[in-house]
Design an enzyme around this catalytic site. Structure first.
Site, PDB file in Angstrom:
ATOM      1  CD  GLN A 111     -28.793  -9.533 -55.722  1.00 39.19           C
ATOM      2  OE1 GLN A 111     -29.724  -8.643 -55.295  1.00 39.19           O
ATOM      3  NE2 GLN A 111     -29.106 -10.447 -56.523  1.00 39.19           N
TER       4      GLN A 111
ATOM      5  CE1 TYR B 236     -43.086 -10.798 -51.599  1.00 36.73           C
ATOM      6  CE2 TYR B 236     -42.779 -12.454 -53.367  1.00 36.73           C
ATOM      7  CZ  TYR B 236     -42.931 -11.036 -52.860  1.00 36.73           C
ATOM      8  OH  TYR B 236     -42.244  -9.986 -53.774  1.00 36.73           O
TER       9      TYR B 236
ATOM     10  CG  ASP C 217     -37.357 -16.204 -54.246  1.00 33.90           C
ATOM     11  OD1 ASP C 217     -38.163 -16.980 -54.688  1.00 33.90           O
ATOM     12  OD2 ASP C 217     -37.503 -15.110 -54.208  1.00 33.90           O
TER      13      ASP C 217
ATOM     14  CD  GLU D  73     -32.323 -13.322 -60.300  1.00 30.13           C
ATOM     15  OE1 GLU D  73     -33.636 -12.927 -60.055  1.00 30.13           O
ATOM     16  OE2 GLU D  73     -31.532 -12.704 -60.056  1.00 30.13           O
TER      17      GLU D  73
ATOM     18  CB  CYS E 281     -35.418  -8.167 -66.537  1.00 28.25           C
ATOM     19  SG  CYS E 281     -35.372  -6.440 -65.499  1.00 28.25           S
TER      20      CYS E 281
ATOM     21  CG  ASP F 131     -40.699 -11.383 -56.760  1.00 30.43           C
ATOM     22  OD1 ASP F 131     -41.118 -10.469 -55.890  1.00 30.43           O
ATOM     23  OD2 ASP F 131     -40.880 -12.539 -56.312  1.00 30.43           O
TER      24      ASP F 131
END
Lengths: 431, 431
Positions: B213, B242, B266, B285, B321, B341
């Site tokens: 990305q 959040y 993150d 991740e 994942c 997430d």
């Protein structure tokens, strides 16, 4: 009067003044009001109050599709192209593919830039600005009726294609600006530092001009009803944090105190202060129309505070705050707390060359009706308005007699910004 | 390596891959890296990791002024003008006054609209769209060097003047779109329902492409450092709410529990869960670069959670994942809680025709590694993405075996939206 059975839909509402008994609309029925509302466009009706029409009749004129403007930029290598046509030709080719036949209708060349106008298949005018730095700016205007053939998805693909063809090192296309549709001119508001923010307005609750300002109440999905004064976000149903931070809830005891509010026509400050057990809250607001509209449409924020101009613990004076401050001073009335919650732009009748002068006058006069151990509480601006806040603090530091101040901040949902609030005290020397 | 003494300024930073010892940049000095950074523009450098340059050298090429595009609309009375020139002439006159000599260079007429191109004193190209509905759309492009002669203040005055001359019933000018300047292509992001939001980005901390990305970390005054993945806001330093809403802090007891996190590169979710006394948090991740950048620049959100891939109560698996879920299932591992997430756009290697399929696969596989009384927790979208949320809930309702779910929402500052979160349980029947 509220027209019975008004249809709740996504169309703008119209407010017309029928309260002045001798006005042109006195004695009209709701049907004829509707007809008037079609002939007299919203923004031309002056000083209206609360005849509130939200009607399907407007559908035919209002339900036009949004026109879209796509703005793209490409960063190409400055010295890579020997002539502008090496950039223009591939762009034309991709436009032909995605929109339709391209005709170049104008070209202007200078040392700094080449500007080219392309007419695409009678569907779109495309402007190109090729800068000598290697920057390429492109505007694509798409008529509402063609919005399905060139939409955001296609624009994103088009951007990638152009980026590839030009071997651009970076590119950007922002989501289309929506224009001309029934809600489009209500969508776009500005932050305190002049950033563009698009709101999810799904209907216009009220849009009227009072003698003092342009008042809009817009319904948004995120913030509920949002009060907008002269194009500035003022308060939404989501914004209790604004009022709680302004009054420093939990940190200041208002029990039995005498409080003066300047402005705050939305009624939220009065409503929240009345929950704190004060002796008397006196509020001075110049614009009755704001209060009437908020009392009806911002009720989750102002409760019943604006239903009556007097109550056991409050009184509302409709008037100019500077005049009323002078009156209060001449009567030697003193308050424990003075709140200034005026709009950012002075509401003074005489235009002020210096915007600040109005706020400084307010502050000076406010301090003159404040008890020695009282506090003056006011809002500043958004945290990103760094210079504006510095200017305000510099004014505070230069006040005579001197004051002490503290600041704090809170993120106000409908502002989409962290907002700064000030608590100002007369210095110990002046107590 | 981090270049010592890098100058902190408002210019974009550049990251270059020097970790692969046999790559083209291996063995380079910081000075030659700087030169490389000037030749190889940011977005073309693939899979970089953490050589972080923020240098004054770039000033000369980056510190160009923003070009401004002003977009205006006027609503005139449809049948009032007998010819387009009755509208065009007064507009030309006002442009002459505010910008300079006007030359009409193109006109196209159809039943629906008249499009006119005006060249103003070689300073600006102005496009006019006169729609048969009475709508007038105007684009004014102003070169950076002329931005002081036609700025927002003048545009507002110009709008008022044109409105008056056309006797328009309504008008709108949105604050100028800033284009081509060093920070301009980082300013504009989109809400979940494709609204345009301008951020107060004052410098670019990182701008790199990983194999998965486009990763940006932008510094904003309002939200601190903001992680942006593929042009979507992901998390900022301001956004503890959040994570707290996602984990339902105070409502769920994680003490001694086994937890699986999918995504959340993150690190904020891992960091906050580790404070809740879990037995073991396993995080999967796919993108190591995101974790490295966040560990460095989003540290107030992720703390030291990403400093090591293993700890007494956590392990981080770098991987896909779906693959990892299959592995865990084959090993009959069960969790008390599974968090999804992931970014909104599938990170699957094969492109998915249906965006939903990826999320559904994640959900189905997640439920298969969940204890009967466990919970699957995930985020939805912004509250104004009404259809998108309805679609998601419809998918939840159609899952086999069936599930029960609750939703809640919280305003996430850097998203500038109220965000929806879901808590999904296997139904009592399946316990």
């Amino acid at each position: 009067m509220q027209v019975a059975g008004a249809i709740r839909n996504r169309l703008p509402a119209i407010c017309i003044d029928v309260t002045s008994g001798n006005g042109p609309y006195s004695g009209t029925t709701s049907r004829s009001l509707l007809e008037i509302s079609l002939r007299y466009p919203v923004s031309e009706v002056s000083h209206p109050s609360l005849v509130y029409l939200k009607c399907g009749f407007q559908e035919s004129i209002m339900e036009t599709e949004s026109h879209s403007t796509f703005l793209l930029e490409f960063h190409t290598e400055k010295n890579k192209f020997s002539s502008p046509d090496e950039l223009i030709a591939p762009i034309k080719e991709l436009l032909e593919k995605d929109i339709g036949e391209v005709k170049e209708v104008y070209r202007r060349c200078s040392d700094e830039s080449v500007n080219v106008i392309l007419d695409c298949d009678m569907k779109s005018i495309v402007t190109l600005q090729l800068k000598s730095s290697g920057l390429v700016l492109m505007n694509i205007d798409i008529d509402g009726q063609h919005s399905s053939t060139f939409n955001q998805e296609l624009a994103k693909k088009f951007e990638t294609d152009v980026k590839g063809k030009l071997a651009a090192v970076a590119s950007k296309s922002i989501c289309p600006i929506k224009r001309g549709g029934p809600l489009d001119r209500f969508r776009y508001l500005t932050s305190s530092d002049e950033r563009l923010l698009e709101y999810d307005v799904d209907h216009v609750v009220a849009d009227v001009r009072s003698p003092f300002q342009h008042i809009q109440i817009l319904h948004t999905i995120n913030f509920g009803n949002l009060l907008v004064l002269d194009d500035l976000q003022n308060l939404a149903e989501s914004d209790l944090v604004y009022t709680e931070t302004l009054i420093q809830r939990g940190k200041i005891d208002y029990t039995g105190k005498n409080i003066l509010i300047l402005g705050a026509g939305d009624g939220a400050l009065l409503w929240e202060l009345l929950k704190e057990g004060p002796n008397m809250v006196t509020m001075v607001e110049i614009d009755e129309t704001v209060m009437k509209l908020c009392s009806q449409h911002l009720r989750s924020a102002c409760g019943s505070a604006l239903d009556s101009t007097t109550g056991p613990h409050h009184q509302i004076i409709v008037g100019d705050c500077l005049t009323e401050l002078d009156k209060l001073k001449s009567q030697s009335v003193l308050f424990d707390f003075v709140f200034s919650d005026l709009t950012d732009i002075p509401l003074s009748i005489k235009p002020q060359n210096k915007e600040w002068q109005f706020l400084l006058d307010v502050m000076e006069k406010s301090l003159s009706v404040l008890k020695p151990d009282g506090q003056f509480l006011t809002h500043g601006s958004g945290v990103s308005s760094v210079q504006s806040l510095a200017d305000f603090e510099s004014h505070l530091n230069n006040l005579e007699p001197p004051v002490e101040f503290k600041r704090c901040q809170a993120f106000v949902p409908s502002f989409m910004e962290d907002w700064v609030f000030y608590q100002v005290s007369k210095t110990p020397n002046n107590k």
